[in-house]
Design a protein around this motif. Structure first.
Motif, short mmCIF file in Angstrom:
data_model
loop_
_atom_site.label_atom_id
_atom_site.label_comp_id
_atom_site.label_asym_id
_atom_site.label_seq_id
_atom_site.Cartn_x
_atom_site.Cartn_y
_atom_site.Cartn_z
N VAL A 1 -12.32 6.24 22.21
CA VAL A 1 -12.56 6.87 20.92
C VAL A 1 -14.04 6.73 20.59
N GLY A 2 -14.65 7.86 20.24
CA GLY A 2 -16.06 7.87 19.87
C GLY A 2 -16.29 8.70 18.63
N GLY B 1 -14.79 12.28 18.90
CA GLY B 1 -13.36 12.49 19.10
C GLY B 1 -12.75 11.44 19.98
N ARG B 2 -11.63 11.78 20.57
CA ARG B 2 -10.87 10.85 21.40
C ARG B 2 -10.64 11.49 22.76
N THR B 3 -10.71 10.67 23.80
CA THR B 3 -10.42 11.11 25.15
C THR B 3 -9.38 10.19 25.74
N ASP B 4 -8.32 10.75 26.26
CA ASP B 4 -7.31 9.98 26.98
C ASP B 4 -7.32 10.43 28.44
N PHE B 5 -7.36 9.46 29.32
CA PHE B 5 -7.30 9.72 30.76
C PHE B 5 -5.95 9.21 31.24
N VAL C 1 -8.84 15.73 25.72
CA VAL C 1 -9.86 15.45 24.72
C VAL C 1 -9.42 16.06 23.40
N ALA C 2 -9.58 15.30 22.32
CA ALA C 2 -9.26 15.80 20.97
C ALA C 2 -10.47 15.56 20.07
#
Length: 185
Positions: free
Chosen positions: A144-145, A148-152, A178-179
């Motif tokens: 989370v930055g 936004g948010r990135t899930d791998f 990515v959101a």
């Protein structure tokens, strides 16, 4: 002055429209599952253990377990089974099955549950004895930055020989979601 004010509203509306078109969730989608199924089918097709087999070989009956979800995402049981069904029923896997004497089936526990729901499945599965098992596990890492948010997501598959417990094949597929924005927007 009115022109500047009107121009400002139009630019704001345009930017708001652009932001709403960006994904607001990193949750896995059906397209992600379809892509993952295609990746796993390609990897299985390229494996030596499968390519050494011919249509004349004794059939391997592979019982597919539902996906074990170790990710941070809630994946309902129905979607876990759906992913394995996508792998089982994909055109590359069906072709592979015919060319290399494979039969992918759902495990007897799942079949028993389905039999109770559908009369046409009452006699299904009585003429099979699994020789192998296919497992899958999904894991994820979230970042989370400010933007936004990135899930791998990483999904690992393995093909296990039930006679000796040996892993005959393993493969993996990865998905990055990515959101943007805040979840409460």
């Amino acid at each position: 002055m009115r022109l500047g004010w009107l121009l400002g509203i139009m630019v704001s509306a345009l930017l708001a429209g652009c932001v709403t078109n960006q994904p607001r969730s990193t949750r896995l989608t059906n397209v992600d599952f379809e892509d993952l199924a295609a990746t796993i089918a390609r990897q299985l097709r390229a494996s030596d253990v499968i390519n050494e087999r011919s249509p004349a070989d004794e059939i391997w009956t592979i019982a597919m377990a539902r996906v074990e979800n170790l990710s941070g995402d809630f994946i309902p049981e129905s979607e876990q089974w759906w992913l394995m069904e996508r792998v089982r029923s994909s055109l590359p896997i069906r072709t592979l099955s015919e060319e290399h004497a494979l039969r992918l089936v759902i495990p007897v526990e799942r079949l028993t549950r389905l039999r109770g729901r559908s009369p046409e499945l009452e006699q299904a599965g009585f003429d099979r004895t699994p020789t192998h098992r296919m497992d899958a596990t999904i894991r994820s890492i979230a970042r989370v930055g400010d933007s936004g948010r990135t899930d791998f997501y990483s999904t690992e598959f393995s093909l296990i020989d039930l006679s000796d417990g040996e892993v005959k094949w393993s493969g993996a597929g990865e998905i990055k979601r990515v959101a943007f924005g805040r979840s409460w927007d």
